[in-house]
Write a protein that holds these residues in place. Structure first.
Motif, PDB file in Angstrom:
ATOM      1  N   ASP A 200     -44.748 -34.709 -91.912  1.00  0.00           N
ATOM      2  CA  ASP A 200     -45.869 -35.189 -92.724  1.00  0.00           C
ATOM      3  C   ASP A 200     -45.582 -34.961 -94.211  1.00  0.00           C
ATOM      4  O   ASP A 200     -45.865 -33.908 -94.761  1.00  0.00           O
ATOM      5  CB  ASP A 200     -47.148 -34.460 -92.293  1.00  0.00           C
ATOM      6  CG  ASP A 200     -48.399 -35.095 -92.853  1.00  0.00           C
ATOM      7  OD1 ASP A 200     -48.293 -35.959 -93.736  1.00  0.00           O
ATOM      8  OD2 ASP A 200     -49.490 -34.693 -92.406  1.00  0.00           O
ATOM      9  N   LYS A 201     -45.017 -35.974 -94.872  1.00  0.00           N
ATOM     10  CA  LYS A 201     -44.652 -35.863 -96.290  1.00  0.00           C
ATOM     11  C   LYS A 201     -45.895 -35.768 -97.178  1.00  0.00           C
ATOM     12  O   LYS A 201     -45.896 -35.066 -98.186  1.00  0.00           O
ATOM     13  CB  LYS A 201     -43.791 -37.050 -96.723  1.00  0.00           C
ATOM     14  CG  LYS A 201     -42.495 -37.167 -95.965  1.00  0.00           C
ATOM     15  CD  LYS A 201     -41.590 -35.995 -96.246  1.00  0.00           C
ATOM     16  CE  LYS A 201     -40.287 -36.160 -95.482  1.00  0.00           C
ATOM     17  NZ  LYS A 201     -39.587 -34.932 -95.299  1.00  0.00           N
ATOM     18  N   ALA A 202     -46.956 -36.488 -96.814  1.00  0.00           N
ATOM     19  CA  ALA A 202     -48.185 -36.460 -97.617  1.00  0.00           C
ATOM     20  C   ALA A 202     -48.796 -35.057 -97.597  1.00  0.00           C
ATOM     21  O   ALA A 202     -49.302 -34.577 -98.624  1.00  0.00           O
ATOM     22  CB  ALA A 202     -49.188 -37.486 -97.102  1.00  0.00           C
TER      23      ALA A 202
ATOM     24  N   ARG B  17     -49.115 -29.581-104.399  1.00  0.00           N
ATOM     25  CA  ARG B  17     -50.100 -29.790-105.465  1.00  0.00           C
ATOM     26  C   ARG B  17     -51.112 -28.649-105.525  1.00  0.00           C
ATOM     27  O   ARG B  17     -51.560 -28.250-106.587  1.00  0.00           O
ATOM     28  CB  ARG B  17     -50.809 -31.136-105.233  1.00  0.00           C
ATOM     29  CG  ARG B  17     -51.674 -31.607-106.367  1.00  0.00           C
ATOM     30  CD  ARG B  17     -52.247 -33.009-106.127  1.00  0.00           C
ATOM     31  NE  ARG B  17     -53.134 -33.061-104.981  1.00  0.00           N
ATOM     32  CZ  ARG B  17     -52.851 -33.624-103.804  1.00  0.00           C
ATOM     33  NH1 ARG B  17     -51.684 -34.201-103.615  1.00  0.00           N
ATOM     34  NH2 ARG B  17     -53.717 -33.626-102.818  1.00  0.00           N
ATOM     35  N   LYS B  18     -51.453 -28.078-104.375  1.00  0.00           N
ATOM     36  CA  LYS B  18     -52.488 -27.046-104.302  1.00  0.00           C
ATOM     37  C   LYS B  18     -51.931 -25.626-104.220  1.00  0.00           C
ATOM     38  O   LYS B  18     -52.681 -24.688-103.966  1.00  0.00           O
ATOM     39  CB  LYS B  18     -53.390 -27.290-103.085  1.00  0.00           C
ATOM     40  CG  LYS B  18     -54.235 -28.528-103.192  1.00  0.00           C
ATOM     41  CD  LYS B  18     -55.164 -28.658-102.006  1.00  0.00           C
ATOM     42  CE  LYS B  18     -56.108 -29.816-102.174  1.00  0.00           C
ATOM     43  NZ  LYS B  18     -57.023 -29.933-101.032  1.00  0.00           N
TER      44      LYS B  18
ATOM     45  N   VAL C  86     -56.877 -31.134 -96.841  1.00  0.00           N
ATOM     46  CA  VAL C  86     -57.491 -32.377 -96.386  1.00  0.00           C
ATOM     47  C   VAL C  86     -56.561 -33.163 -95.468  1.00  0.00           C
ATOM     48  O   VAL C  86     -56.997 -33.677 -94.439  1.00  0.00           O
ATOM     49  CB  VAL C  86     -57.880 -33.252 -97.609  1.00  0.00           C
ATOM     50  CG1 VAL C  86     -58.457 -34.588 -97.177  1.00  0.00           C
ATOM     51  CG2 VAL C  86     -58.835 -32.510 -98.520  1.00  0.00           C
ATOM     52  N   LEU C  87     -55.307 -33.244 -95.813  1.00  0.00           N
ATOM     53  CA  LEU C  87     -54.380 -34.143 -95.122  1.00  0.00           C
ATOM     54  C   LEU C  87     -53.719 -33.556 -93.884  1.00  0.00           C
ATOM     55  O   LEU C  87     -53.020 -34.261 -93.167  1.00  0.00           O
ATOM     56  CB  LEU C  87     -53.299 -34.610 -96.098  1.00  0.00           C
ATOM     57  CG  LEU C  87     -53.810 -35.375 -97.316  1.00  0.00           C
ATOM     58  CD1 LEU C  87     -52.658 -35.710 -98.255  1.00  0.00           C
ATOM     59  CD2 LEU C  87     -54.543 -36.634 -96.888  1.00  0.00           C
ATOM     60  N   GLY C  88     -53.909 -32.281 -93.639  1.00  0.00           N
ATOM     61  CA  GLY C  88     -53.310 -31.646 -92.480  1.00  0.00           C
ATOM     62  C   GLY C  88     -53.700 -30.182 -92.405  1.00  0.00           C
ATOM     63  O   GLY C  88     -54.535 -29.711 -93.181  1.00  0.00           O
ATOM     64  N   LYS C  89     -53.085 -29.488 -91.493  1.00  0.00           N
ATOM     65  CA  LYS C  89     -53.373 -28.064 -91.285  1.00  0.00           C
ATOM     66  C   LYS C  89     -52.057 -27.301 -91.167  1.00  0.00           C
ATOM     67  O   LYS C  89     -51.083 -27.812 -90.632  1.00  0.00           O
ATOM     68  CB  LYS C  89     -54.173 -27.844 -89.988  1.00  0.00           C
ATOM     69  CG  LYS C  89     -55.461 -28.635 -89.898  1.00  0.00           C
ATOM     70  CD  LYS C  89     -56.509 -28.067 -90.801  1.00  0.00           C
ATOM     71  CE  LYS C  89     -57.806 -28.854 -90.661  1.00  0.00           C
ATOM     72  NZ  LYS C  89     -58.559 -28.890 -91.887  1.00  0.00           N
ATOM     73  N   ILE C  90     -52.087 -26.058 -91.671  1.00  0.00           N
ATOM     74  CA  ILE C  90     -50.924 -25.207 -91.436  1.00  0.00           C
ATOM     75  C   ILE C  90     -51.044 -24.647 -90.028  1.00  0.00           C
ATOM     76  O   ILE C  90     -52.153 -24.388 -89.542  1.00  0.00           O
ATOM     77  CB  ILE C  90     -50.795 -24.085 -92.492  1.00  0.00           C
ATOM     78  CG1 ILE C  90     -51.991 -23.133 -92.459  1.00  0.00           C
ATOM     79  CG2 ILE C  90     -50.593 -24.658 -93.871  1.00  0.00           C
ATOM     80  CD1 ILE C  90     -51.789 -21.866 -93.274  1.00  0.00           C
ATOM     81  N   SER C  91     -49.913 -24.478 -89.368  1.00  0.00           N
ATOM     82  CA  SER C  91     -49.974 -23.970 -87.993  1.00  0.00           C
ATOM     83  C   SER C  91     -49.849 -22.455 -87.938  1.00  0.00           C
ATOM     84  O   SER C  91     -50.326 -21.834 -86.995  1.00  0.00           O
ATOM     85  CB  SER C  91     -48.887 -24.614 -87.141  1.00  0.00           C
ATOM     86  OG  SER C  91     -47.622 -24.412 -87.720  1.00  0.00           O
TER      87      SER C  91
END
Length: 155
Positions: free
Chosen positions: A88-90, A97-98, A139-144
């Motif tokens: 997931d590049k996004a 960015r964060k 927003v775009l994903g979650k850390i595992s």
């Protein structure tokens, strides 16, 4: 001069005998638990395999723990890194960015707890709470998973 050397050597031998005897007594009576309280080392970011990737751009964090009437502030040094889906590049771009706001979130978490509270919670509970807070801000994903290369209290 020779007499002084003999006296010093006998004192040294006596000290060594006392140390060995006390260590043997402690081990035999089970009063000593070597390695108790040591932290189990997390894997290194380069060891992540499969579709998982490591995000380790947060860097080292030095945070003061909260002070209370029983204890003074302690300095906590930690180097966190996150595991996430590497395809997931996004999501990587969002993490990049964060990364400063995530660093601030981690610093705030540790500054809201005393050293005693953090030790009582344990590293696994701290990691799960931090993972939940971090994922709330993404927003775009979650850390595992979250890992710490360093996790040291400086007193």
């Amino acid at each position: 001069m020779n007499k002084i050397n003999k006296v010093l050597l006998s004192i040294l031998a006596g000290i060594i005998i006392i140390i060995v005897a006390l260590s043997a007594i402690a081990v035999c009576t089970k009063n000593v638990h070597p390695g108790e309280g040591l932290r189990h080392e997390d894997p290194l970011p380069k060891s992540v395999g499969g579709t998982k990737t490591a995000f380790n751009h947060i860097g080292q964090i030095r945070a003061f723990t909260r002070e209370n009437e029983k204890s003074a502030k302690s300095v906590l040094v930690l180097t966190p890194w996150f595991e996430y889906d590497g395809n997931d590049k996004a999501f990587y771009e969002e993490l990049d960015r964060k990364h400063l706001s995530l660093k601030a979130l981690l610093t705030k978490y540790f500054s809201n707890h005393t050293k005693a509270e953090l030790l009582k919670k344990g590293e696994s509970q701290i990691k799960s709470e931090l993972k939940a807070q971090i994922n709330e801000n993404l927003v775009l994903g979650k850390i595992s998973e979250i890992y710490f290369n360093d996790y040291l209290f400086l007193d």
